[in-house]
Write a protein that holds these residues in place. Structure first.
Motif, PDB file in Angstrom:
ATOM      1  N   ILE A 179       0.836  -1.212   0.000  1.00  0.00           N
ATOM      2  CA  ILE A 179       0.000   0.000   0.000  1.00  0.00           C
ATOM      3  C   ILE A 179       0.870   1.261   0.000  1.00  0.00           C
ATOM      4  N   PRO A 180       1.847   1.379   0.911  1.00  0.00           N
ATOM      5  CA  PRO A 180       2.720   2.565   0.841  1.00  0.00           C
ATOM      6  C   PRO A 180       3.484   2.660  -0.478  1.00  0.00           C
ATOM      7  N   LYS A 181       3.878   1.518  -1.035  1.00  0.00           N
ATOM      8  CA  LYS A 181       4.675   1.527  -2.263  1.00  0.00           C
ATOM      9  C   LYS A 181       3.869   1.944  -3.472  1.00  0.00           C
ATOM     10  N   PHE A 182       2.623   1.494  -3.570  1.00  0.00           N
ATOM     11  CA  PHE A 182       1.839   1.718  -4.777  1.00  0.00           C
ATOM     12  C   PHE A 182       0.772   2.809  -4.640  1.00  0.00           C
ATOM     13  N   ASN A 183       0.583   3.383  -3.441  1.00  0.00           N
ATOM     14  CA  ASN A 183      -0.260   4.573  -3.324  1.00  0.00           C
ATOM     15  C   ASN A 183       0.402   5.720  -4.079  1.00  0.00           C
ATOM     16  N   VAL A 184      -0.358   6.421  -4.894  1.00  0.00           N
ATOM     17  CA  VAL A 184       0.169   7.592  -5.609  1.00  0.00           C
ATOM     18  C   VAL A 184      -0.253   8.835  -4.835  1.00  0.00           C
ATOM     19  N   THR A 185       0.715   9.653  -4.443  1.00  0.00           N
ATOM     20  CA  THR A 185       0.425  10.841  -3.631  1.00  0.00           C
ATOM     21  C   THR A 185       0.894  12.115  -4.331  1.00  0.00           C
ATOM     22  N   ASP A 186       0.327  13.242  -3.894  1.00  0.00           N
ATOM     23  CA  ASP A 186       0.792  14.531  -4.405  1.00  0.00           C
ATOM     24  C   ASP A 186       1.932  15.043  -3.530  1.00  0.00           C
ATOM     25  N   LYS A 187       2.389  16.242  -3.811  1.00  0.00           N
ATOM     26  CA  LYS A 187       3.529  16.787  -3.075  1.00  0.00           C
ATOM     27  C   LYS A 187       3.236  16.965  -1.595  1.00  0.00           C
ATOM     28  N   ALA A 188       1.943  17.146  -1.269  1.00  0.00           N
ATOM     29  CA  ALA A 188       1.557  17.339   0.132  1.00  0.00           C
ATOM     30  C   ALA A 188       1.388  16.009   0.864  1.00  0.00           C
ATOM     31  N   GLY A 189       1.532  14.896   0.152  1.00  0.00           N
ATOM     32  CA  GLY A 189       1.388  13.586   0.772  1.00  0.00           C
ATOM     33  C   GLY A 189      -0.017  13.031   0.726  1.00  0.00           C
ATOM     34  N   ASN A 190      -0.949  13.727   0.058  1.00  0.00           N
ATOM     35  CA  ASN A 190      -2.330  13.248  -0.065  1.00  0.00           C
ATOM     36  C   ASN A 190      -2.418  12.180  -1.147  1.00  0.00           C
ATOM     37  N   VAL A 191      -3.180  11.130  -0.882  1.00  0.00           N
ATOM     38  CA  VAL A 191      -3.321  10.029  -1.833  1.00  0.00           C
ATOM     39  C   VAL A 191      -4.200  10.464  -2.999  1.00  0.00           C
ATOM     40  N   THR A 192      -3.634  10.445  -4.194  1.00  0.00           N
ATOM     41  CA  THR A 192      -4.397  10.803  -5.399  1.00  0.00           C
ATOM     42  C   THR A 192      -4.866   9.561  -6.161  1.00  0.00           C
ATOM     43  N   LEU A 193      -4.197   8.439  -5.947  1.00  0.00           N
ATOM     44  CA  LEU A 193      -4.618   7.163  -6.531  1.00  0.00           C
ATOM     45  C   LEU A 193      -4.314   6.062  -5.534  1.00  0.00           C
ATOM     46  N   SER A 194      -5.366   5.436  -5.014  1.00  0.00           N
ATOM     47  CA  SER A 194      -5.174   4.355  -4.048  1.00  0.00           C
ATOM     48  C   SER A 194      -4.476   3.173  -4.716  1.00  0.00           C
ATOM     49  N   ALA A 195      -3.632   2.492  -3.956  1.00  0.00           N
ATOM     50  CA  ALA A 195      -2.949   1.303  -4.468  1.00  0.00           C
ATOM     51  C   ALA A 195      -3.942   0.259  -4.958  1.00  0.00           C
ATOM     52  N   PHE A 196      -5.139   0.232  -4.370  1.00  0.00           N
ATOM     53  CA  PHE A 196      -6.148  -0.743  -4.765  1.00  0.00           C
ATOM     54  C   PHE A 196      -6.663  -0.491  -6.180  1.00  0.00           C
ATOM     55  N   TYR A 197      -6.431   0.702  -6.712  1.00  0.00           N
ATOM     56  CA  TYR A 197      -6.831   1.027  -8.075  1.00  0.00           C
ATOM     57  C   TYR A 197      -5.623   1.203  -9.001  1.00  0.00           C
ATOM     58  N   ASN A 198      -4.446   0.807  -8.519  1.00  0.00           N
ATOM     59  CA  ASN A 198      -3.218   0.948  -9.284  1.00  0.00           C
ATOM     60  C   ASN A 198      -2.875  -0.394  -9.943  1.00  0.00           C
ATOM     61  N   PRO A 199      -2.874  -0.473 -11.286  1.00  0.00           N
ATOM     62  CA  PRO A 199      -2.602  -1.758 -11.956  1.00  0.00           C
ATOM     63  C   PRO A 199      -1.226  -2.327 -11.636  1.00  0.00           C
ATOM     64  N   GLU A 200      -0.269  -1.467 -11.298  1.00  0.00           N
ATOM     65  CA  GLU A 200       1.081  -1.944 -11.004  1.00  0.00           C
ATOM     66  C   GLU A 200       1.103  -2.859  -9.776  1.00  0.00           C
ATOM     67  N   MET A 201       0.239  -2.580  -8.796  1.00  0.00           N
ATOM     68  CA  MET A 201       0.202  -3.435  -7.618  1.00  0.00           C
ATOM     69  C   MET A 201      -0.287  -4.836  -7.990  1.00  0.00           C
ATOM     70  N   PHE A 202      -1.246  -4.917  -8.899  1.00  0.00           N
ATOM     71  CA  PHE A 202      -1.765  -6.226  -9.297  1.00  0.00           C
ATOM     72  C   PHE A 202      -0.741  -6.995 -10.139  1.00  0.00           C
ATOM     73  N   HIS A 203       0.050  -6.296 -10.954  1.00  0.00           N
ATOM     74  CA  HIS A 203       1.127  -6.970 -11.684  1.00  0.00           C
ATOM     75  C   HIS A 203       2.070  -7.641 -10.691  1.00  0.00           C
ATOM     76  N   HIS A 204       2.440  -6.895  -9.671  1.00  0.00           N
ATOM     77  CA  HIS A 204       3.371  -7.378  -8.652  1.00  0.00           C
ATOM     78  C   HIS A 204       2.767  -8.559  -7.889  1.00  0.00           C
ATOM     79  N   LEU A 205       1.529  -8.425  -7.464  1.00  0.00           N
ATOM     80  CA  LEU A 205       0.874  -9.477  -6.685  1.00  0.00           C
ATOM     81  C   LEU A 205       0.790 -10.786  -7.469  1.00  0.00           C
ATOM     82  N   GLN A 206       0.466 -10.697  -8.748  1.00  0.00           N
ATOM     83  CA  GLN A 206       0.294 -11.909  -9.546  1.00  0.00           C
ATOM     84  C   GLN A 206       1.594 -12.709  -9.638  1.00  0.00           C
TER      85      GLN A 206
END
Length: 515
Positions: A179-206
């Motif tokens: 989750i920390p690795k694949f969460n996409v955040t802005d400069k302020a640290g706010n999550v702009t794309l949750s890891a659960f919606y990031n295709p890269e996390m699913f590539h890694h998991l598979q």
């Protein structure tokens, strides 16, 4: 025919063989864990709505159930040089890895309009592979050992593996690392794309999950190698079976009827309680810190393992598997009610636990320092450990009970149909439990989550609390009550199984004398 190695009709497996064989279930459960996040993939990458995503999981589980009887039929017909069961582990594992790789690596490159139909087609193939390997977990039980005291050992291994993998290692890995690795955040640290919606996390998991599952499948094949032979199948004789025999089993085998009723209701409720979205709302929204999920999973896993092993070792091996399921169910009800009262009357946001960023963090002395804990956290952990310990006794013992049902059918009709027993159990189990994702999605849609499901950053609301409690506590309570009712009519007590094994041994002895 080579005479099987047995004593008074009882043939046994070596301890390491049972331990290796139990990894077959862990192998398929790892894929099940991977697919537990499929709703998020469908919403974020494939591009479907939340309710449709939940409904898709239900429909595909029904397809999963439909494939079971056909695969079971082929298992019962198979008796190759490579055995009855091992070919299906190999076929299943190849299909699982290849299809899941395509799902998570090829789907995003498909034009958006074609992603959902493509995903459906590949997922249907994935299900066939899942069914092929899953059936062996149940069908090979009866040929591995017919010792009533040894069969619960499978459940002990299985419980330990699944607790460590599903409740400890994977949750900590996902919540603490991915989750920390694949969460996409802005400069302020706010999550702009949750890891659960990031295709890269699913590539890694598979890749990670698929590799581990393949290793476990190979070890399971090694564990079955010595016993997956005809002399250990039923009476040791080849008996032709057809679909009319299946109908007879469905109509007259009371044991499998009651076991299916018990296990399927339990599976539905447990699937709702452990649904990925429910874990996110329980810890991330209600408790206000999703990292607690990893901490709870890591810290409680070993105590839960110990309770499960003691429960199955003392109860199942001495009092019988039926008694173990009943006692496990009763204990689950008591401590689940206690956990609900704590969540309802207490303040979940006051839960304070050590942050466990990795498995070895559990063993650090600082983890157990009282300053890292709150009173609420300690009480929650105690109730959770006791509830999950009893749940694992009841849930894990079901698999070796299917072997008892297969032996009961040999005793009742002379037919050895372990594939039918395993797939009949799985068919109903999957169709009913498939409703879990739909129920969760519909319940959240009713409180406003129609386009997407809650994530760890979703604001708290009373609606989220009650939907979460209905799934986390309410649904399991209903399933456990059905368990107790079904076991009232389940005929295979410890004494009855001893009688059955004596009768099967006598049939084998008579057949050997005639040769």
């Amino acid at each position: 025919m080579k005479k099987p190695l047995e004593e008074n009709g009882i043939h046994r497996a070596k301890l390491w063989e049972i331990g290796f064989y139990a990894l077959n279930n862990t192998s398929t459960n790892i894929y099940m864990m991977l697919m537990s996040y499929i709703s998020y993939y469908l919403i974020g990458i494939v591009g479907v709505g939340a309710v449709l995503a939940g409904s898709f999981v239900t429909i595909m589980r029904i397809w999963d159930g439909v494939t079971d009887p056909f695969v079971g039929y082929f298992v019962d017909k198979t008796n190759s040089k490579f055995g009855k069961n091992r070919p299906f582990i190999v076929i299943g594992q190849i299909i699982l890895f290849a299809s899941s790789f395509v799902l998570f690596n090829v789907t995003p490159s498909i034009p958006k309009a074609g992603r959902f139909p493509f995903f459906i087609a590949i997922y249907m193939i994935y299900i066939i592979g899942y069914t092929c390997q899953c059936v062996v977990t149940k069908s090979a039980q009866s040929c591995l050992t017919n010792d009533p005291k040894q069969r619960p050992i499978f459940a002990m291994f299985d419980s330990v593996y699944n607790i460590l993998a599903m409740s400890m290692i994977i949750p900590v890995y996902i919540s603490g690392t991915l989750i920390p690795k694949f969460n996409v955040t802005d400069k302020a640290g706010n999550v702009t794309l949750s890891a659960f919606y990031n295709p890269e996390m699913f590539h890694h998991l598979q890749l990670v999950f698929g590799g581990i599952a393949a290793v476990f499948a190979v070890l399971a094949i090694i564990g079955l190698w010595r016993k997956d032979r005809q002399e250990y199948f039923g009476t040791g004789e080849t008996v032709k079976v057809g679909f009319k025999d299946y109908i007879d089993v469905l109509a007259h085998n009371r044991a499998i009827q009651m076991l299916v009723a018990s296990a399927s209701s339990d599976k539905l409720s447990n699937s709702m309680a452990t649904n990925a979205t429910i874990m996110i709302t329980l810890f991330g929204v209600i408790c206000g810190n999703y990292a607690l999920y990893g901490s709870v999973s890591a810290i409680t896993s070993i105590p839960i393992c110990i309770l499960s092993i003691l429960g199955m070792g003392v109860i199942a091996r001495n009092l019988g598997q039926k008694k173990a399921l009943v006692i496990g169910t009763a204990g689950s009800i008591i401590f689940a009610l206690g956990l609900f009262l704590l969540m309802y009357l207490g303040d979940p946001t006051s839960m304070k636990l050590p942050v466990v960023s990795g498995i070895m963090g559990v063993f650090k002395g600082s983890t157990w320092s009282l300053e890292n804990w709150s009173l609420y956290g300690i009480i929650f952990m105690l109730l959770y450990i006791l509830m999950r310990g009893f749940m694992n006794v009841a849930g894990s013992i079901v698999i070796p009970m299917t072997a008892d049902c297969a032996d009961y059918e040999v005793y009742r009709s002379g037919k050895y149909v372990p594939g039918l027993m395993g797939t009949l159990f799985s068919c109903v189990d999957k169709i009913i439990s498939s409703l879990a994702a739909t129920f969760v999605a519909v319940m959240f849609a009713a409180i406003g989550f129609k386009k997407e499901l809650p994530v760890e950053s979703t604001p708290y609301s009373d609606g989220i609390f009650w939907v979460t409690m209905a799934c986390f506590i309410g649904a399991p309570l209903i399933g456990w009550i059905i368990n107790l009712i079904a076991m009232k009519f389940y005929p295979l007590t410890k004494e009855k199984m001893e009688e059955i094994q004596e009768e099967i041994a006598a049939i084998k002895a008579k057949a050997m004398e005639q040769k």
